[in-house]
Design a protein around this motif. Structure first.
Motif, PDB file in Angstrom:
ATOM      1  N   TYR A  28      68.244  54.806  57.646  1.00 24.62           N
ATOM      2  CA  TYR A  28      69.645  54.435  57.751  1.00 24.62           C
ATOM      3  C   TYR A  28      70.476  55.678  57.428  1.00 24.62           C
ATOM      4  O   TYR A  28      70.961  55.846  56.295  1.00 24.62           O
ATOM      5  CB  TYR A  28      69.994  53.302  56.782  1.00 24.62           C
ATOM      6  N   HIS A  30      73.451  56.652  58.258  1.00 28.49           N
ATOM      7  CA  HIS A  30      74.842  56.403  57.915  1.00 28.49           C
ATOM      8  C   HIS A  30      74.985  55.871  56.497  1.00 28.49           C
ATOM      9  O   HIS A  30      76.064  55.896  55.919  1.00 28.49           O
ATOM     10  CB  HIS A  30      75.467  55.425  58.907  1.00 28.49           C
ATOM     11  N   SER A 112      74.116  50.892  64.973  1.00 28.17           N
ATOM     12  CA  SER A 112      73.897  51.188  63.553  1.00 28.17           C
ATOM     13  C   SER A 112      73.508  49.907  62.824  1.00 28.17           C
ATOM     14  O   SER A 112      74.142  48.861  62.983  1.00 28.17           O
ATOM     15  CB  SER A 112      75.166  51.781  62.940  1.00 28.17           C
ATOM     16  N   GLU A 120      77.550  49.099  51.234  1.00 34.31           N
ATOM     17  CA  GLU A 120      78.411  49.294  52.389  1.00 34.31           C
ATOM     18  C   GLU A 120      78.647  47.977  53.123  1.00 34.31           C
ATOM     19  O   GLU A 120      79.770  47.713  53.609  1.00 34.31           O
ATOM     20  CB  GLU A 120      77.782  50.312  53.342  1.00 34.31           C
ATOM     21  N   ILE A 143      79.837  54.910  59.740  1.00 31.49           N
ATOM     22  CA  ILE A 143      78.761  55.274  60.676  1.00 31.49           C
ATOM     23  C   ILE A 143      78.945  56.684  61.226  1.00 31.49           C
ATOM     24  O   ILE A 143      78.117  57.173  62.008  1.00 31.49           O
ATOM     25  CB  ILE A 143      78.674  54.268  61.832  1.00 31.49           C
ATOM     26  N   GLY A 144      80.060  57.364  60.833  1.00 38.51           N
ATOM     27  CA  GLY A 144      80.259  58.745  61.253  1.00 38.51           C
ATOM     28  C   GLY A 144      80.967  58.896  62.567  1.00 38.51           C
ATOM     29  O   GLY A 144      80.885  59.966  63.190  1.00 38.51           O
ATOM     30  N   SER A 145      81.686  57.877  63.038  1.00 34.65           N
ATOM     31  CA  SER A 145      82.417  57.944  64.298  1.00 34.65           C
ATOM     32  C   SER A 145      83.909  57.776  63.994  1.00 34.65           C
ATOM     33  O   SER A 145      84.471  56.687  64.095  1.00 34.65           O
ATOM     34  CB  SER A 145      81.926  56.851  65.265  1.00 34.65           C
TER      35      SER A 145
END
Length: 416
Positions: A28, A30, A112, A120, A143-145
Motif C-alpha cells: 500500500y 499511498h 488504490s 487513513e 493517494i498522491g494525485s
C-alpha cells in the motif's frame, strides 16, 4: 468458506506443504505500508477479515472506497476457489496457477486499495460523512494525485496534509510517530498468525494421517475378524448341515425301522407263541405214539407167549373160530399201525413247524437289524419278506410244497 473449513481442507490435502509455504506481499504505497503474509490460511484469513470489515459498514460508501471492498471480496472468492480446486490430488503446477489466478490480482488492483481498519480509511470515511464536498480533495492527496481544480479540493487536501504531516499538530505528530510502530505490530501479528496457522495445519495433517492409519488398522482388524467369523460361520453352517442331514437320515431310518417293527411285532409274537404251541402238540403226539407202540408190543407179547392151548389147536385143525380170531387180531393190529403212523407224522410235523416258526422269528429280528444298519437293499427285502410270509411244508400231505408269495403282494406289504 470459513477459515476453519480452509484449514481443514488444506490439512487433508496432499499439497499441504505447498499451501503452507506460499506467501504474498500486499503493498500500500499511498499508505506507506507493506504486509507480508505466509501460508494460504493466513492469506485467506487476512483477506476474509478485510472483506468482512468492509461489508459491516452500514452507510453507503464512496465509490473510491468501494474499490477496496470489491477488491477484497473478489480476492477472497478467488483464494477459496483456488484452494477448493487444487487441494485434491497431487498437482505439480500449483505455482503457475497461483501466479496466474491470485498473485496477478494481488499485484494489479483496479485502483488504490485501503484497509478497512487503517487510520487513513477512518479519516476519509469521517470526512465523507461530515464534509462530503471535501472528501475528493483529501482522497486525491492521500493517494498522491493532487489536483486543486476547486476550493473544496484544496481544503480537502489541506485537511489530508494536516492528517499525514507530523508537524501539523500534536495529534498528527503522535499518529505519525505511532504509525510505524503499529504497522510493525500488525506485520508481526500477521507473521505470528501465519506460524500458528502452519503449525495448526501441520498438527491437523499429522492427526489426520494418524487417524487414517488408525482407521486403516481398525478396518484391517475388522476385516480379519469378519473373515474369521465368516469362515467359522461357513464351517459351522456346513457342519450343521451335515449334522442335520445325518440326523434327518437317522431319524428317517429309525422311523422306518420302527414302522417295520410295528408291522412285524405281531407276526414275530405270533410265530413265537406258535412255536411254543407246536412243540407242546409235538410232545403230546410223541407221548401218545409211545403209548401205542407199548400197547402194540404188549399185545404181541401176550399173543405169542400167552396164547391158550385151545386157540393154537384150533389153528392147527383149521377150525372156523381160529380164522375169526385171526381176522380180529389182524384188524386190530392194522388200526394200531395206522394210528402209530399218523401220530408219527403229526409229531414230526409239529416239531418241524415249531422250528420253522422259530426261524421266522429270528429272521424277523435279523431283518430289523439290517434295516437299522442300512445293510439291505430292495431286492433282498423282497426275498426276506417272501421267506417270512411263505407257506410252510407240514409234511402231512404227499408232495406238499411251499409256494412263494406273489411279488406284488410282498411289495405292497413292505410299502405299507
Amino acid at each position: 468458506m470459513t477459515v476453519t473449513e480452509i484449514t481443514k481442507r488444506i490439512s487433508e490435502s496432499e499439497n499441504a506443504d505447498w499451501f503452507k509455504s506460499i506467501s504474498v506481499i500486499l503493498k500500500y504505497p499511498h499508505l506507506n505500508e507493506e504486509i507480508t503474509l505466509k501460508g494460504a490460511t493466513s492469506i485467506y484469513r487476512y483477506v476474509s477479515n478485510q472483506a468482512k470489515g468492509w461489508s459491516e459498514f452500514d452507510e453507503p460508501l464512496p465509490n473510491e472506497l468501494l474499490i477496496s471492498k470489491n477488491y477484497f471480496e473478489t480476492l477472497r472468492r478467488s483464494i477459496a476457489n483456488f484452494i477448493e480446486s487444487h487441494s485434491k490430488g497431487i498437482n505439480n503446477n500449483l505455482d503457475y496457477y497461483w501466479n496466474n489466478d491470485i498473485q496477478r490480482k494481488v499485484n494489479n488492483p483496479n485502483g488504490s486499495v485501503f484497509n478497512f481498519d487503517s487510520p487513513e480509511t477512518e479519516f476519509l470515511l469521517k470526512l465523507f460523512f461530515q464534509e462530503q464536498n471535501l472528501f475528493t480533495g483529501a482522497y486525491n492527496y492521500i493517494i498522491g494525485s493532487i489536483n486543486f481544480n476547486s476550493k473544496q479540493s484544496f481544503l480537502g487536501a489541506m485537511l489530508a496534509y494536516e492528517f499525514t504531516q507530523k508537524n501539523a499538530s500534536e495529534i498528527t505528530k503522535r499518529r505519525t510517530a505511532e504509525k510505524p510502530s503499529i504497522t510493525r505490530m500488525k506485520n508481526d501479528f500477521e507473521l505470528m498468525l501465519s506460524e500458528v496457522d502452519n503449525q495448526l495445519i501441520t498438527h491437523l495433517k499429522d492427526s489426520s494421517d494418524k487417524f487414517q492409519e488408525y482407521t486403516k488398522t481398525i478396518d484391517e482388524f475388522k476385516g480379519n475378524k469378519e473373515k474369521l467369523f465368516n469362515d467359522w460361520f461357513i464351517n459351522t453352517k456346513g457342519d450343521f448341515k451335515t449334522f442335520n442331514s445325518d440326523s434327518n437320515t437317522k431319524i428317517k431310518d429309525l422311523e422306518n425301522t420302527y414302522e417295520e417293527l410295528l408291522r412285524l411285532k405281531k407276526p414275530a409274537a405270533y410265530w413265537k407263541d406258535r412255536a411254543t404251541t407246536l412243540k407242546a402238540e409235538g410232545w403230546k403226539s410223541t407221548y401218545i405214539l409211545t403209548a401205542l407202540v407199548v400197547i402194540a408190543c404188549v399185545t404181541l407179547y401176550c399173543l405169542l407167549w400167552l396164547t391158550p392151548e385151545g386157540m393154537l389147536a384150533s389153528f392147527l385143525k383149521g377150525e372156523s373160530s381160529a380164522i375169526r380170531w385171526s381176522v380180529v387180531y389182524i384188524t386190530f393190529i392194522s388200526f394200531l399201525a395206522f394210528g402209530i403212523r399218523t401220530l408219527n407224522k403229526i409229531a414230526f410235523s409239529s416239531f418241524h413247524l415249531a422250528r420253522d416258526a422259530e426261524e421266522r422269528e429270528q429272521l424277523t429280528h435279523v431283518y430289523l437289524a439290517l434295516i437299522k444298519e442300512e445293510g439291505i437293499d430292495e431286492k433282498d427285502r423282497h426275498l426276506i419278506m417272501q421267506s417270512l410270509f411263505s407257506r410252510a411244508d407240514t409234511g402231512l400231505l404227499k408232495e406238499d410244497s411251499s409256494p412263494t408269495m406273489p411279488s406284488d403282494f410282498a411289495g405292497k406289504l413292505m410299502n405299507r
